[in-house]
Structure formats: C-alpha cells, structure tokens
Write a protein that holds these residues in place. Structure first.
Motif, PDB file in Angstrom:
ATOM      1  N   GLU A  19       0.842  -1.196   0.000  1.00 39.93           N
ATOM      2  CA  GLU A  19       0.000   0.000   0.000  1.00 39.93           C
ATOM      3  C   GLU A  19       0.875   1.243   0.000  1.00 39.93           C
ATOM      4  OE1 GLU A  19      -2.832  -0.064   3.184  1.00 39.93           O
ATOM      5  OE2 GLU A  19      -3.516  -2.079   2.670  1.00 39.93           O
ATOM      6  N   GLY A  20       1.973   1.196   0.758  1.00 42.55           N
ATOM      7  CA  GLY A  20       2.889   2.334   0.823  1.00 42.55           C
ATOM      8  C   GLY A  20       3.530   2.617  -0.520  1.00 42.55           C
ATOM      9  N   ARG A  21       3.899   1.567  -1.249  1.00 45.17           N
ATOM     10  CA  ARG A  21       4.513   1.765  -2.568  1.00 45.17           C
ATOM     11  C   ARG A  21       3.535   2.438  -3.526  1.00 45.17           C
ATOM     12  NH1 ARG A  21       7.273  -2.951  -1.207  1.00 45.17           N
ATOM     13  NH2 ARG A  21       5.697  -4.334  -2.051  1.00 45.17           N
TER      14      ARG A  21
ATOM     15  N   LEU B  73       3.391   6.070  -2.570  1.00 47.53           N
ATOM     16  CA  LEU B  73       4.607   6.784  -2.984  1.00 47.53           C
ATOM     17  C   LEU B  73       4.632   7.034  -4.489  1.00 47.53           C
ATOM     18  CD1 LEU B  73       7.330   5.194  -0.699  1.00 47.53           C
ATOM     19  CD2 LEU B  73       6.324   7.477  -0.546  1.00 47.53           C
ATOM     20  N   ALA B  74       4.092   6.116  -5.264  1.00 47.81           N
ATOM     21  CA  ALA B  74       4.016   6.328  -6.722  1.00 47.81           C
ATOM     22  C   ALA B  74       3.137   7.542  -7.028  1.00 47.81           C
ATOM     23  CB  ALA B  74       3.478   5.078  -7.409  1.00 47.81           C
ATOM     24  N   ARG B  75       2.027   7.684  -6.294  1.00 54.03           N
ATOM     25  CA  ARG B  75       1.158   8.852  -6.501  1.00 54.03           C
ATOM     26  C   ARG B  75       1.865  10.147  -6.078  1.00 54.03           C
ATOM     27  NH1 ARG B  75      -2.435   5.124  -4.278  1.00 54.03           N
ATOM     28  NH2 ARG B  75      -2.570   6.238  -2.304  1.00 54.03           N
ATOM     29  N   VAL B  76       2.618  10.093  -4.975  1.00 52.00           N
ATOM     30  CA  VAL B  76       3.378  11.263  -4.518  1.00 52.00           C
ATOM     31  C   VAL B  76       4.417  11.638  -5.562  1.00 52.00           C
ATOM     32  CG1 VAL B  76       5.022  12.093  -2.785  1.00 52.00           C
ATOM     33  CG2 VAL B  76       2.976  10.853  -2.066  1.00 52.00           C
TER      34      VAL B  76
ATOM     35  N   ARG C 140       2.978  13.522  -8.402  1.00 53.23           N
ATOM     36  CA  ARG C 140       2.671  14.920  -8.053  1.00 53.23           C
ATOM     37  C   ARG C 140       3.924  15.786  -7.990  1.00 53.23           C
ATOM     38  NH1 ARG C 140      -2.492  16.518  -6.455  1.00 53.23           N
ATOM     39  NH2 ARG C 140      -3.886  14.758  -6.272  1.00 53.23           N
ATOM     40  N   LEU C 141       5.063  15.210  -7.599  1.00 52.56           N
ATOM     41  CA  LEU C 141       6.305  15.981  -7.530  1.00 52.56           C
ATOM     42  C   LEU C 141       6.827  16.340  -8.910  1.00 52.56           C
ATOM     43  CD1 LEU C 141       8.175  14.178  -4.616  1.00 52.56           C
ATOM     44  CD2 LEU C 141       7.325  16.529  -4.633  1.00 52.56           C
ATOM     45  N   GLY C 142       6.556  15.503  -9.875  1.00 53.73           N
ATOM     46  CA  GLY C 142       6.960  15.791 -11.247  1.00 53.73           C
ATOM     47  C   GLY C 142       8.452  16.046 -11.369  1.00 53.73           C
TER      48      GLY C 142
END
Length: 148
Positions: free
Chosen positions: A77-79, A82-85, A88-90
């Motif tokens: 779930e954490g991975r 983190l992929a979504r984060v 967003r950081l781009g």
C-alpha cells in the motif's frame, strides 16, 4: 493496530532479536510501555519471544511469519501511495530524492556513531575564549562586564 505497535514491528524487521529494553531505548519510550506493546503483539501472533540460555531475563524478539506478512501488505500500500506522490512531484522528484538520500545517509552515520557509543559532533567548537580566560593584552574591559 496502533501506531506504536507498528513502530515496534518495523523496528523488529530492521533489527531482529532486539530485547524489550533495546526497543524502549530506540523508540524513546519506557520499558513498561514497550513491554505492554510487545505483550499485545505476542498475543496477536505478530511477535515471538526467544530466550537466551545464559540470561533468561533477556528475551530476544522477532517477527513471526504473520507479523512479516502484515508489514509486507502495508509496504505494498505504501509503494502505491509513494508512486502517486512521485507523480505529483513531477520535475522536483530528483531534487527531493537527492535530499532524502542525504538524510538517510546522515541517519546511518548517526546510528553507527550511537552503536559505537560515540556522540556525534553537534556543532563546531566556539572560537570565543571562555569567560574566565584572561583578557588579551591592551584590552581594558573586563570579560562579561563594561569598561566603567
């Protein structure tokens, strides 16, 4: 599952065979609080207590298969999170990653120093002489006071 219980599980994954006292010191909580957390985790089948033949008071703790599986599920779930984060950081992802790598390296060095019972340097020594040091020649003011 409470956050303190998760912290115990994650610690035991990183450092299997830790004792309750070691856990308490690392987590910054009392031994009695740590003991209560461990008892609940043992009761749930997530942590196993070992024993040392030469010191029965020291009970090395380790994750059970169920405890490791639980952390594995949380890691998946954490991975995904983190992929979504990262999305967003781009373009800032590389800068943030470099900063986090430096932070991780500093943490490892601090941990190594703690294991060696060395206190890491906290700041550079002051260049100012101690208050009770004699005043340099030609200085008519008293240290810490005024010239009148």
């Amino acid at each position: 599952m409470t956050l303190p219980q998760l912290r115990v599980l994650y610690h035991l994954r990183r450092r299997p065979h830790s004792t309750t006292g070691e856990l308490a010191r690392r987590l910054g909580i009392t031994v009695s609080t740590t003991s209560g957390l461990v008892i609940k985790l043992v009761d749930r089948g997530l942590v196993a207590r070992g024993s040392l033949a030469d010191d029965r008071r020291q009970a090395p703790l380790s994750l059970t298969d169920e405890g490791a599986a639980l952390l594995g599920e949380l890691s998946e779930e954490g991975r995904a999170f983190l992929a979504r984060v990262a999305d967003r950081l781009g373009d800032d992802l590389d800068t943030v990653t470099a900063a986090l790598e430096r932070l991780a390296e500093a943490g490892l060095l601090a941990d190594e120093a703690e294991r060696a019972d060395e206190a890491p340097p906290r700041c550079k020594p002051s260049r100012r002489p101690p208050r009770d040091a004699p005043a340099p020649a030609g200085d008519t003011t008293a240290r810490g006071g005024s010239s009148t």
